[in-house]
Scaffold this active site. Sequence first.
Site, PDB file in Angstrom:
ATOM      1  CG  HIS A 461      -1.777   1.202   1.331  1.00  0.00           C
ATOM      2  ND1 HIS A 461      -1.404   2.300   2.083  1.00  0.00           N
ATOM      3  CD2 HIS A 461      -2.949   1.513   0.754  1.00  0.00           C
ATOM      4  CE1 HIS A 461      -2.330   3.227   1.963  1.00  0.00           C
ATOM      5  NE2 HIS A 461      -3.289   2.781   1.168  1.00  0.00           N
ATOM      6  NE  ARG A 569      -5.271   3.444  -7.307  1.00  0.00           N
ATOM      7  CZ  ARG A 569      -4.283   4.219  -7.752  1.00  0.00           C
ATOM      8  NH1 ARG A 569      -4.353   5.535  -7.604  1.00  0.00           N
ATOM      9  NH2 ARG A 569      -3.223   3.692  -8.316  1.00  0.00           N
ATOM     10  CD  GLU A 750      -9.582  -5.407 -10.505  1.00  0.00           C
ATOM     11  OE1 GLU A 750      -8.591  -5.061  -9.854  1.00  0.00           O
ATOM     12  OE2 GLU A 750     -10.666  -4.801 -10.459  1.00  0.00           O
ATOM     13  N   GLY A 771      -6.026  -4.862 -14.617  1.00  0.00           N
ATOM     14  CA  GLY A 771      -5.471  -4.491 -13.322  1.00  0.00           C
ATOM     15  C   GLY A 771      -4.437  -5.562 -13.013  1.00  0.00           C
ATOM     16  CB  CYS A 836      -5.060   1.089 -15.014  1.00  0.00           C
ATOM     17  SG  CYS A 836      -6.152  -0.077 -14.212  1.00  0.00           S
TER      18      CYS A 836
END
Lengths: 883, 883
Positions: A461, A569, A750, A771, A836
Site C-alpha cells: 500500500h 480511484r 483483474e 489491473g 492501469c
Amino acid sequence: MAKKMVYLFNEVKGGNTTENIILLGNKGAQLAEMTFIGLPVPPGFTITTEACTAFYGKGKKWPPGLESQVRKKLEHLQRKMGKKLGNPKSPLFLSVRSGSYVSMPGMMDTVLNLGMNDESVVALAKQTGNERGAWDSYRRFIQMFGDVVMGLEHSDFEVVLDGVKKKHGARYDTDLNTENMREVVKEYKKLVKEKKGVSFPTNPWKQLRMSIDAVFNSWNIPRAVKYRKINNLRDDAGTGVNVQVMVFGNLGWDSGTGVGFTRNPSTGTKEHYGEYLLNAQGEDVVAGIRTPKHIDDLKKEMPGAYKGLVKIFGVLEKHYRDMQDFEFTVEKGKLYVLQTRTGKRTAQAAVKIAVDMVKEGLINRKTAVMRIKPEQLDQLLHKQIDPKAKKKEDAVAKGLPASPGAAVGKVVFTADKAVKMKEENEKEKVVLVRTETSPDDIEGMNAAEGILTARGGMTSHAAVVARGMGKCCVAGCEAISVDEKKGVFRIPDKDVTVKEGDLVSIDGSTGEVFLGQLGLIEPGISGEFGEMMKWVNGFKKLGVKANADTPHDSKISRKFGAEGIGLCRTEHMFFKPERIMAVREMILADTPDERKKALDKILPYQRNDFKGLFKVMSGMPIIIRLLDPPLHEFLPREENEIKELADHMGVSLQKIKDTIKGLEEFNPMLGFRGCRLGVKYPEINEMQVRAIFKAALDAKKEGYEPLPEIEVPLIGSVTEFVMIKEIIKRVAAEMRVRGKVKYKIGTMIEVPRAAITADEIAKEADFLSFGTNDLTQMGCGFSRDDAGKFLGIYVERGIYKRDPFQSIDQEGIGKLMKICIEKARKAKPGIEIGICGEHGGDPESVRFCHRLGLTDVSCSPYRVPIAKLSAAQAAIEDEKSGG
Amino acid sequence: MAKKMVYLFNEVKGGNTTENIILLGNKGAQLAEMTFIGLPVPPGFTITTEACTAFYGKGKKWPPGLESQVRKKLEHLQRKMGKKLGNPKSPLFLSVRSGSYVSMPGMMDTVLNLGMNDESVVALAKQTGNERGAWDSYRRFIQMFGDVVMGLEHSDFEVVLDGVKKKHGARYDTDLNTENMREVVKEYKKLVKEKKGVSFPTNPWKQLRMSIDAVFNSWNIPRAVKYRKINNLRDDAGTGVNVQVMVFGNLGWDSGTGVGFTRNPSTGTKEHYGEYLLNAQGEDVVAGIRTPKHIDDLKKEMPGAYKGLVKIFGVLEKHYRDMQDFEFTVEKGKLYVLQTRTGKRTAQAAVKIAVDMVKEGLINRKTAVMRIKPEQLDQLLHKQIDPKAKKKEDAVAKGLPASPGAAVGKVVFTADKAVKMKEENEKEKVVLVRTETSPDDIEGMNAAEGILTARGGMTSHAAVVARGMGKCCVAGCEAISVDEKKGVFRIPDKDVTVKEGDLVSIDGSTGEVFLGQLGLIEPGISGEFGEMMKWVNGFKKLGVKANADTPHDSKISRKFGAEGIGLCRTEHMFFKPERIMAVREMILADTPDERKKALDKILPYQRNDFKGLFKVMSGMPIIIRLLDPPLHEFLPREENEIKELADHMGVSLQKIKDTIKGLEEFNPMLGFRGCRLGVKYPEINEMQVRAIFKAALDAKKEGYEPLPEIEVPLIGSVTEFVMIKEIIKRVAAEMRVRGKVKYKIGTMIEVPRAAITADEIAKEADFLSFGTNDLTQMGCGFSRDDAGKFLGIYVERGIYKRDPFQSIDQEGIGKLMKICIEKARKAKPGIEIGICGEHGGDPESVRFCHRLGLTDVSCSPYRVPIAKLSAAQAAIEDEKSGG
C-alpha cells in the site's frame, strides 16, 4: 601449410564484424576494431577460437603450426616495441586474456605482467625508479600465474604473504619494503616448488605457452560451462586468446595514465573531459592516493600526448557515434589507448548527448530515442540526495526503493501527527514512519515528505500510494522495528533508537535510510528533454495515460504528457476528514434508505471532485473506477475513534464494534470489495454515477469537454458487469445525459475468471483495462503484502525473472493476458484494452503491452515520460524486426 | 370441416408420446396415457395447443368449430357420468387446467369446482350430507373464478372474508358455520358486481367458456412469459386446456379418498402401501384431522374398490417400471385414479427398489443405476436425528449444512476441553462450538461428535475438516454469538444462552441446532446397496479415490470402495500434541541446522504415520501432499502457550512473539505456504520425503505393497516443481529406493498460473491433481472464508448457478481447467489428471470431471459411493448420447 591461427591486431580486416567476432572472440575483434580505426592500441595478436577447438580436438594439445605462428607474431611485437621478453635491459611484458564470441565476464582466466623473472624485474626497477614496485609486480605475477596457470590455491599464497608480514610486524601489504618483497618472491617460488614439485618457470616463452594453455583450458572449467548453460551459449564455440604488449605509465615523468570521456558524462556538454596522473599506473588513479588532474592540464604538461588525445576524441566520436569512455597510457611520451567503451552518463547527459548528436548529424532520431534507458528518466523527475552529501556507509538501514526521490524531515509515527504538524507549520517537513500503511494513512502520507515502512513489498500500500503521489518511499525496511505507541523506531543491528521529531533522510531510489539532515537536489528538466519527448510521441503506437485521483495529480499528468486518465480511484476521495463520517454512516446503515441518506451527504463532495477533474482534463478521457476497497478499510480502528463515531451516530459502541467485527476478513484481498459492493448495495454505485454525470453536465455547461469512462472493478463474471452497467444506464437515462455528455462503460480485468471469460465480457463492455497487480496476485496466488517472505528467494533462484509486481510475469500472467485479449478481440474486434496497474510504468512491461497489442497503458503521472519512451522504443524495435 | 381441436382422454392414440405432448400438452398427454393403460381416470377432454395458438391468431377469439366441439364432448361426459352441469339433482362439476408441452408449475391458471351455482350447491349439500362443506366449496369457487377468470384481486376476497369472520367473532375459517358461509357467498357475489359491474355468472356453460378463455390467456401473462424466457421455452407452443370431471370422495360412506404407493417408500419392500379416509376429500387426508387407515383395511371396508386398487398397483408397476405414488377417489363405490407420479422414497428404498426391479426383470442395471440420486446416498452413510424426535419449529438456530449426519453432546468451547473430556470419560459425547475453527482445533474436532461454528461457509476450515472426518458439522450459524472466554454462546433472537456442559443436538444435513438431547438413528447399509455399487463399478470410467490422512480414515475409504488415496494431507499429522512442540522448534529455528534438528524429532512420527497408511492401502496408490499450510498456523496464540514454548525452548518470550508477528499475513490464502515453504526451507520437504520412503521400504519388507505418489502443493511455475522434484529424487537416490518401491512425483494445479502453464509442468510431472478449492478462490478472486458476505446474493441473483465452492463453476473455473487439461495432455498425452478438492464429492462436479476426461476424482471417504455413482451415471449418459 597450417591454417592461419594467429592474427596481429592490425592484420584483421573489417574490425568488429560478426565474422571476426566468431573467429577471434569478442575482445579480439574489439581490439582489431580499435586498431583498424587508427587508435594507438598497444600491439598484440589474437589466437583464433578455431585454434582453441582444434586444441580440444587434439586432446588438449596445440594443433600443428600454432607454435610457429605464435613465435612469429611474438617476434614481430618485439621488433616493433624494441623490447624483448625477459631481456635484462629492455624487457617486454605481455598480458594474456581470454575472449569468446560473447563476453563471459570473470568466467575465464587472465595473466598480466607475463615476462617477469629475476632479470627482467631488475630492468623494470631501473626503468621505473621504483624497486619496491617492480618486486611487488613480480610477486603478483607469481601469485597470478601460480593460481591461474599452475593450479595452486590462492589462499596458499596468502598464507605465505601473511607469514612475511607477521615476521616484519607489517600490518598492510604497503608496510612491506623492497627487501620484504624480495623475501615474498623467494617464499612464493619455494611454495610453488613444494606444492607442484617443479620450479617456477623463469623462461618467458614457457610462461607464455603455459598461459595460452591455461586460457584454452579455462573454456571448460565448471563455472564457465555452467555460465554458458544458464545463458544458452554454444559449448563448441571456443575462446580466443589475446596476447598484448603491456605498456607502463610509470616509466618516469614522460609517462602517465588516465581516463577520457568524449563528452561530459554529468552534463552531456560537448567538451573534452577526463583526468590523468603522470608517472603512474591505472590502479593509482583508482586508488585515489594522488589526486588526478583535469585533462586540459595535459596540454601544458605533455603537448604531444595531448595532441594525440584530441585526435582520439574525434576518431572515437566519429566512429562509435556515441560518447566514449576510454583508458589511455603514455609510455615515455608515446600515447596508447587501452580500452574504449560507451560511457556511462547521468540521465541529463544522456538526453542532451542524444539530442545534440541528432543535431550534429551523427545519429538519427530513432537511434537517439533508443539510446535513453527509460528507467533513467526517473532521475529527471524527482528530488535526489546530493551525491556529495551522501556516503553509502552512513546508511543505518536499507529497505526497498519503493518510490523514487528523496526526503528529509522529522520522524512521525501516525498520519494524524503528520497532518497536525503540517497544519501547525506549513513549512514543517516530516517523514511518516509506520510498520505498514493503510488507507487510513492517506492524508498523513500526503502531508509527509516521504514514507518509511518496516513491512510490505514494492507494491505494498505504502509503495503504490507513494508512487501515485510522486512521493519518496522506502518500504519493507525490515531492519527497523517500529513501535508506534511509544513513538520510536529501533534499528537493533546498529543499536540506534529514533524518536518522534528526530531528523532522518531517506532515499527512495536506493532504499537507504540516514540519520540527520542531508542536502537535496531539486529536479531539473533540460530543454533537450522536451525535444526528445516530441520525437517519442511521434514514434510510439501505445497510448499513455496516467493514474490520477485529484485535480492536482491530473495537472501533473498533463504536464508530463499524459493522454488521459487511465485510472481515477474514487475511494481516496472518501477518506477526507469531512467525508469519512458520512462514509461510516453509510457502512453502518441498516436499511437501503439509511444508506441512501448517508450517501446523499457524500454526493456533493464527489461531484466537486469529479468536476475538478473534468476541468483539468477537458477533452481527454478519464476512466473513473467505482468504489473498490473493502468497506472495513473505512472504519475506525482505535477505541477513541470508535467511541466518537458511536456518539456522532447515536448508536451503541457495541453495535459499531459488531459491525467492524462482522466486516473483518481472513483474506481481504479476496473479500467483499469491488463490484461485489455494488451488487449487494447498488445505492453506493448509484450515488457515484450520479455524481459523475452531474459533474460532467456542470462542466459541459461551463464550456469544458468532459469525457467520463466509468469502470466497474473486480468483475469475475459478465453478469456482475451487466448488473452494474444497468444501474449506470438507468441513472444516465434519469439524468438525460444522452446528447450532452459522451460516456463509456467498461471494466477491469483483474480476476483470472474475467480473463478466461473475456469474450462474454467484451460483448457488453466499451473498454477493458487490465489491473495487473490483482491479476498477478490472484493468478500467481500470492498477495503483494505477504510475498516479501519468499519473493526475494524466488527472484534470486530464477523462478521469476523479476519481481512480478514490478514487471509483468510474461511467461505466466502474460499468457493469461494473451488469452484474454484474443477472446475479447474475437468477440469485439478493436475493443480498447488498456492496463492501469503499477506495471504501466515499468519499461519492460510497457514493451510487452506493445507486443500484446494493447491500446494504452496507464501509470503514475511521474512515470508517463518513462512509459512513453518505452512505448516508442518498442515500436522502433518492432519496425526493425519487420513487425 | 374444422380441424379436430378437442380430444376425449380415451380418444388419444399412443398415450404419452412426443407427438401427443406437443399437441395436447404434457398434462393432457399424461391423462391420455393413464386412460390408455386402463386406469379408471375420471373422464374428460383436452383442447389442443393448436386451438390455443389459433385463439391468439384470431385476436383472442375462439377459432371456428371449437365451441361446437367442446359442447359435443361435454355432452359425452354428461351422458357417461349420468350428471349434468348445473343440474339441481345430479350436478356435474368440472376442473379446468392448463398444460403446455413442458410443465410450467404454478405459472398458468386452474379452476376447480366449475359448475357451482345456487342450485347445484344445494344438490351437492344433499349428496354429501355436508351443507357447510358445499357452501364452502361454492365460496371457494367464486373466489378462484373471480381471481383467475374475472381478474379480481385475491386480497379483495380476503377482506370480505375477514369482515364476515370479525362480524361473527370467528378466528379461523373453520369457525364459520353454514349460515356464515352463505353470507360469504352473498358478499362475494356483491363484490364481483361492484368491482366488475357484472353479476357473477351462474350459467355453468358460461363459466366453462370463460374458464377456457382464462387458461388460453394465462399463456401470455408476464410471469409465464418470463418463465419461458428463463427456461428457454418456445413462445409459440401454446397451452392445452384439460377439462375433467370432478369426483367426490365425500358423497357418503360408500365414498372415500386416499394415496397409494406401489412399494413401501420407506423401506422399498414390495408391498401395497398407502392410506385412505372414507367419506372424505383429498384435503382431509392432508389436513390430518382424521387419522387415515392403512390400505389393507380397505379390503374389509370396500372389497370392490380394494380389488380395483390391487389391479391398479399391477398396471402402474408394469407400465411405469418404477414405484408410483398415486391419488385415488372412490365415488359411490366407483374407483377413480386422479394422478400418478414417480414416488418419492428414502435412499434405502430407492436402492432396494432399483435392485429388486432389476431382479424382477422390470428394468436393466443401467436404468437402475440412473434411478438413484447420488446426493441421496448420503443418508445411508451417516447418523440421523430420528425424524420422530425432531420438529422443525424446535430448532433454535439454523446454519449451513456443512457436513452431514447428526450429533448430540455437551457443549464445549475449546479443542482442549473436548480432548480432556473425552480422555476423562471415553463415552462422553461433546459438541465443539467455536466462532470458527483453525488447524489448532483438529484434535478437539476429532474428539467431538460434531462441530458448530458461527462463521465460515460450506468450505470453511470446520466444514472441510469435518467432512473429511465424516463428522457432523453446522457451520456459519450466524444467529449464534460465541464467547469462548466466558464459555457461553448466545442466540440473541431467541434470548437463549447455552453454557459449557449444556446438551445440544445438531443436524449437519439440515443445519439445524436444537437444545437438549434428541434421539439418533444409526446408519444402515442394506445388502442391495453393495450389489448396486458393483454395477456402478462396472459402468464408471472415472477412478474414485478418497481424501484421507490417517490409517483410520483410510480404512473407512477402503470400506466405502475408494480405489486409492487421492489426497493425504501431511500437516494434520503435525498437530498431535507430542509433535507440535518439535514443529514449533522447527519454525523458530534460526539456522538450517537447528531446523534439521527439530525436523529429526518429527521424522519418526511421520514415518509411522505413513507406514500405517501403506499397510492399510497396500496395493493402492496414495497421493501424499507435502506440507501445505502457512507456518503461523502451527504457532500458539494464547499467551500461556507462548510462555510454555519459550520456557521449553529456553528463548525469550519476545523472540517468539516477534516470530509470530513476523509470520502474520494480510492474506494467508495468498501467503507463504505450499511449495514456497520447501523452496525456502528445503529441509522440511526433505524430512517428509525421507519419512515417506523409509515407511515405504519398511512396509515393503513386511510384505505390503506401498505405492506412494508424492505431490507438491501450490505450484505456480514449473521451476518451483523441478526444485522440489530434485530434492525428492536426491533423497530417493540416497535411500536407494529404486527397484524396491515404485513412486511417482506430481503436483497440484490450484494456482491459476499453474493451469495456464500446464504444458511446461506436465513435461516434468508424473501426474497432476486439481485443487479446485484454491483454484476457485484464486480464479474467482474470493476466499471461501470471506465469500459468505456476498456469495448468497450471487447465487440468488444467478451470477453463479450454484455456490462455486460446492459445485465446480463450469462456466469459469471449468474453462480454466479445460485449458489446463488441453495444454497438459498436448505436452504429455495420457498424463493422469485428477481432482482432490471438495468438488470431488459433488455429483454435478463429478459428471463435469468425467466430461473433461479426468483420470480420477478424490473426495471424503464418506462420499466415495456418491462420487462413484455420479461417475457411473455420467458414463451411462455419455453412452446414450453416443459419446
